[in-house]
Design an enzyme around this catalytic site. Structure first.
Site, PDB file in Angstrom:
ATOM      1  N   TYR A   1      32.892  -1.187  39.754  1.00  0.00           N
ATOM      2  CA  TYR A   1      33.100  -1.149  38.036  1.00  0.00           C
ATOM      3  C   TYR A   1      31.348  -0.676  37.470  1.00  0.00           C
ATOM      4  O   TYR A   1      31.225   0.015  36.899  1.00  0.00           O
ATOM      5  CB  TYR A   1      32.337  -2.693  37.740  1.00  0.00           C
ATOM      6  CG  TYR A   1      32.324  -3.061  36.156  1.00  0.00           C
ATOM      7  CD1 TYR A   1      33.057  -2.825  34.956  1.00  0.00           C
ATOM      8  CD2 TYR A   1      30.521  -3.425  35.820  1.00  0.00           C
ATOM      9  CE1 TYR A   1      32.439  -3.389  34.132  1.00  0.00           C
ATOM     10  CE2 TYR A   1      30.663  -3.864  34.805  1.00  0.00           C
ATOM     11  CZ  TYR A   1      31.128  -4.363  33.524  1.00  0.00           C
ATOM     12  OH  TYR A   1      31.279  -4.722  32.431  1.00  0.00           O
TER      13      TYR A   1
ATOM     14  N   ASN B   1      24.940  -9.740  29.680  1.00  0.00           N
ATOM     15  CA  ASN B   1      25.799 -10.685  29.553  1.00  0.00           C
ATOM     16  C   ASN B   1      25.942 -11.326  27.542  1.00  0.00           C
ATOM     17  O   ASN B   1      24.757 -11.668  27.455  1.00  0.00           O
ATOM     18  CB  ASN B   1      25.454 -11.334  30.675  1.00  0.00           C
ATOM     19  CG  ASN B   1      25.213 -11.646  31.702  1.00  0.00           C
ATOM     20  OD1 ASN B   1      25.095  -9.977  32.345  1.00  0.00           O
ATOM     21  ND2 ASN B   1      26.130 -12.039  32.774  1.00  0.00           N
TER      22      ASN B   1
ATOM     23  N   GLN C   1      18.198 -10.617  38.914  1.00  0.00           N
ATOM     24  CA  GLN C   1      17.310 -11.249  37.735  1.00  0.00           C
ATOM     25  C   GLN C   1      17.343 -10.505  36.890  1.00  0.00           C
ATOM     26  O   GLN C   1      17.557  -9.210  36.994  1.00  0.00           O
ATOM     27  CB  GLN C   1      16.073 -11.427  37.673  1.00  0.00           C
ATOM     28  CG  GLN C   1      15.478  -9.978  38.723  1.00  0.00           C
ATOM     29  CD  GLN C   1      14.331 -10.499  38.146  1.00  0.00           C
ATOM     30  OE1 GLN C   1      13.270 -10.871  37.975  1.00  0.00           O
ATOM     31  NE2 GLN C   1      13.371  -9.200  38.694  1.00  0.00           N
TER      32      GLN C   1
END
Ligand code: NAD
Ligand code: UDP
Length: 318
Positions: free
Chosen positions: A149, A178, A280
């Site tokens: 990906y 996200n 993170q």
């Protein structure tokens, strides 16, 4: 919108989570939409309300094969986004990003269309700088489980910029962080959908690792607004540009918010951390603010509410 402003817009991956919201928004703005999908992770359910629209057309097609249509703009979203799904057939994932980009860029070149690539914060890998700015080149394992990906998307960005330099193609590259909201698949495997479905079904909430890793969650409406602004931006602005919500949460904090909002009694269940899971992630969105006049408007708690309502309805139907 008047007819002379109507564009023919191709959305690849149009039956997926983000693609279906984008198709609906483009139709609402008066455009003609060609929605292309091979239904690997997308579903007809997501576009059911659009199927009868006079300006909507659905094409079952795989972007790894060439496509011949006449369009003014292309949003290239086709690619599974959940780690579970993109690791299911990693070779096909890389092909989707790389061959898909070549085919869609070739199409854009032939018909002189403006084209936007749905790239990703994964190009930053497990980042050494925080928050991430667009000039950071990233820290990606090229041979790991996520590489199909991450490297596929990185190669797609390379192709976009080479078509731009070599063929003067008008390109736009969005690096999406996200994003969550209605139309996510209940079995998608991503963290927001997993936690909500688990909470609603009273099953354990699966925390991978100790849950101290962070992500920054953007509500889908904000993201789609960013896509439209980016596509409409002056030709000289190509990006890459970060699109995401800078509000950063640990995975444990997300679990707690989902439990509070659903009133669920689900327990937390700790599982091993997947390979190469970034520690993170937080976007610096200064560039999008300055160049696109874009900003986020929906904080996590507010966006979770309609998302939970969507899953409640969806689960009661299945
Ligand atoms: P999704 O899995 O819901 O949608 C992807 C769509 O692409 C699906 O409808 C799927 O069937 C289709 N597809 C997959 N392979 C295809 C192929 N070879 N040919 C044609 N169609 C194909 O995921 P999403 O969240 O809607 O993501 C859309 C795009 O945005 C993806 O390119 C993804 O990498 C990117 N992105 C999403 C996020 C996010 O948080 N949602 C973050 C970063 C990047
Ligand atoms: N995650 C989790 N439980 C789940 C699904 C995901 O703890 O049921 C974690 C995952 O390990 C990662 C984060 O949530 O640290 C976000 O995962 P997701 O698959 O949504 O997207 P990513 O940002 O990793 O591509």
């Amino acid at each position: 919108m008047k007819n002379y402003q109507r564009k023919r817009v191709l959305v690849t991956g149009g039956a997926g989570f983000l693609g279906s919201h984008l198709c609906a928004k483009l139709l609402h703005q008066g455009h003609e939409v060609l929605c292309l999908d091979n239904f690997f992770t997308g579903t007809r359910d997501n576009i059911l309300p659009l199927l009868d629209h006079a300006h909507f057309e659905l094409i079952r097609h795989d972007v790894t094969f060439p496509l011949f249509v006449e369009v003014d703009e292309i949003y290239n979203l086709a690619c599974p986004a959940s780690p579970v799904h993109y690791q299911f057939d990693p070779v096909q994932t890389t092909k989707t990003s790389v061959h898909g980009a070549i085919n869609m860029l070739g199409l854009a070149k032939r018909v002189k269309a403006r084209i936007m690539q749905a790239s990703t914060s994964e190009v930053y890998g497990d980042p050494h700088i925080h928050p991430q700015t667009e000039d950071y080149w990233g820290h990606v394992n090229p041979i790991g489980f996520r590489a199909c990906y991450d490297e596929g998307k990185r190669c797609a960005e390379t192709l976009f910029f080479d078509y731009h330099r070599q063929h003067h193609l008008p390109i736009k590259v969005a690096r999406i962080f996200n994003t969550y909201g209605p139309h996510m698949h209940p079995d998608d495997g991503r963290v927001v959908s997993n936690f909500i479905v688990q909470a609603l079904q009273g099953r354990p909430i699966t925390i991978y690792g100790d849950g101290s890793q962070t992500r920054s969650f953007c509500y889908v409406d904000d993201l789609i607004d960013g896509f439209l602004r980016l596509m409409a931006s002056p030709e000289e602005f190509t990006g890459p540009v970060n699109l995401g919500n800078p509000g950063e949460f640990t995975i444990l904090e997300l679990a707690q918010q989902v439990l509070d909002l659903t009133g669920s009694k689900s327990k937390l269940e700790f599982r091993p951390l997947p390979h190469d899971d970034p520690r993170q992630r937080q976007p610096n969105i200064t560039l999008a603010r300055e160049q696109l006049g874009w900003d986020v408007t929906v904080p996590l708690q507010q966006g979770l509410k309609p998302t939970i309502a969507y899953f409640e309805k969806r689960l009661s139907l299945s």
